[in-house]
Design an enzyme around this catalytic site. Structure first.
Site, PDB file in Angstrom:
ATOM      1  N   CYS A   1      43.941  42.074  37.301  1.00 20.28           N
ATOM      2  CA  CYS A   1      44.024  40.621  37.377  1.00 20.28           C
ATOM      3  C   CYS A   1      45.480  40.207  37.492  1.00 20.28           C
ATOM      4  O   CYS A   1      46.337  40.746  36.784  1.00 20.28           O
ATOM      5  CB  CYS A   1      43.402  40.011  36.121  1.00 20.28           C
ATOM      6  SG  CYS A   1      43.483  38.214  36.050  1.00 20.28           S
TER       7      CYS A   1
ATOM      8  N   HIS B   1      34.824  37.675  39.322  1.00 24.02           N
ATOM      9  CA  HIS B   1      36.126  37.581  38.656  1.00 24.02           C
ATOM     10  C   HIS B   1      36.725  36.181  38.828  1.00 24.02           C
ATOM     11  O   HIS B   1      37.131  35.548  37.847  1.00 24.02           O
ATOM     12  CB  HIS B   1      37.055  38.648  39.248  1.00 24.02           C
ATOM     13  CG  HIS B   1      38.400  38.724  38.620  1.00 24.02           C
ATOM     14  ND1 HIS B   1      38.784  39.780  37.839  1.00 24.02           N
ATOM     15  CD2 HIS B   1      39.470  37.883  38.669  1.00 24.02           C
ATOM     16  CE1 HIS B   1      40.031  39.585  37.418  1.00 24.02           C
ATOM     17  NE2 HIS B   1      40.469  38.442  37.923  1.00 24.02           N
ATOM     18  N   GLU B   2      36.762  35.693  40.070  1.00 18.59           N
ATOM     19  CA  GLU B   2      37.387  34.390  40.335  1.00 18.59           C
ATOM     20  C   GLU B   2      36.568  33.245  39.752  1.00 18.59           C
ATOM     21  O   GLU B   2      37.132  32.291  39.203  1.00 18.59           O
ATOM     22  CB  GLU B   2      37.619  34.195  41.835  1.00 18.59           C
ATOM     23  CG  GLU B   2      38.539  35.226  42.472  1.00 18.59           C
ATOM     24  CD  GLU B   2      39.869  35.417  41.760  1.00 18.59           C
ATOM     25  OE1 GLU B   2      40.399  34.444  41.174  1.00 18.59           O
ATOM     26  OE2 GLU B   2      40.379  36.548  41.770  1.00 18.59           O
TER      27      GLU B   2
ATOM     28  N   HIS C   1      37.284  33.004  36.099  1.00 19.08           N
ATOM     29  CA  HIS C   1      38.521  32.257  35.826  1.00 19.08           C
ATOM     30  C   HIS C   1      38.231  30.765  35.740  1.00 19.08           C
ATOM     31  O   HIS C   1      38.704  30.081  34.828  1.00 19.08           O
ATOM     32  CB  HIS C   1      39.545  32.472  36.947  1.00 19.08           C
ATOM     33  CG  HIS C   1      40.400  33.673  36.776  1.00 19.08           C
ATOM     34  ND1 HIS C   1      41.185  33.888  35.671  1.00 19.08           N
ATOM     35  CD2 HIS C   1      40.620  34.732  37.598  1.00 19.08           C
ATOM     36  CE1 HIS C   1      41.849  35.022  35.807  1.00 19.08           C
ATOM     37  NE2 HIS C   1      41.517  35.561  36.978  1.00 19.08           N
TER      38      HIS C   1
END
Length: 197
Positions: free
Chosen positions: A106, A148-149, A152
């Site tokens: 990351c 993952h994004e 976030h």
């Protein structure tokens, strides 16, 4: 448009769910959004990332940019932006992730990577840079990036998904770097590349 600092784990903006990008009744997007998107692309490219969420550069808005292959060994990449993404995935495995195949890093945890359990397939729906509906789906690395994004944007880092010894290793790494506190960032292109590109 410029390369801007990327926030490091511990900054409150990374641990707070983002707000949807406002969309006008006519489907219009904010006038300053193209400049933010260009800055995000430039910063992601300078950091050699496969994705970057707006909150990683301090904007609490629900959008991310990406430049990611479907598979780690493929040269062809998909590149774009997703505004106000909604994520759908296959089942996330409950077993320990494979250190060889499930390694994840990351830009907000620079230079570190840990095996992370993720669904093998994912799809996001949202809007593109012009406000048109967009749907992306994939497996392998692309599915990992979508999860993952979007994580976030929901206020989570991949470190929050770690289990067992991998979670303990990550906590030690964060502590040893002095991270986990507000106000830390790094600027891609300045100093040594934490990922060795």
């Amino acid at each position: 448009m410029a390369v801007v600092p990327i926030r490091i784990v511990g900054d409150p903006v990374l641990h707070t769910p983002t707000s949807p990008v406002p969309v006008g009744a006519d489907g219009s997007l904010p006038a300053d959004l193209p400049e933010l998107i260009a800055t995000m692309y430039e910063t992601m490219d300078a950091a050699h990332g496969v994705g970057l969420a707006a909150n990683q550069i301090g904007y609490g808005l629900r959008l991310f940019v990406y430049d990611c292959a479907d598979d780690r060994r493929k040269a062809a990449h998909r590149r774009g932006v997703v505004i106000n993404p909604v994520l759908e995935t296959s089942e996330i495995p409950e077993n320990m992730p494979d250190p060889d195949n499930d390694d994840e890093g990351c830009l907000s945890v620079p230079g570190e990577s840990f095996p992370t359990g993720r669904a093998t397939w994912a799809r996001v729906t949202g809007l593109d840079a012009e406000g048109n509906p967009v749907e992306l789906e994939g497996s392998g690395l692309f599915a990992r990036m979508l999860q993952h994004e979007t994580g976030h944007l929901d206020g989570y880092l991949y470190l929050d998904c770690l289990i067992g010894r991998h979670a303990r290793s990550a906590k030690r790494a964060v502590k040893s770097h002095g991270w986990g506190v507000p106000g830390l960032s790094w600027l891609p292109g300045e100093g040594p590349d934490p990922f060795g590109h």
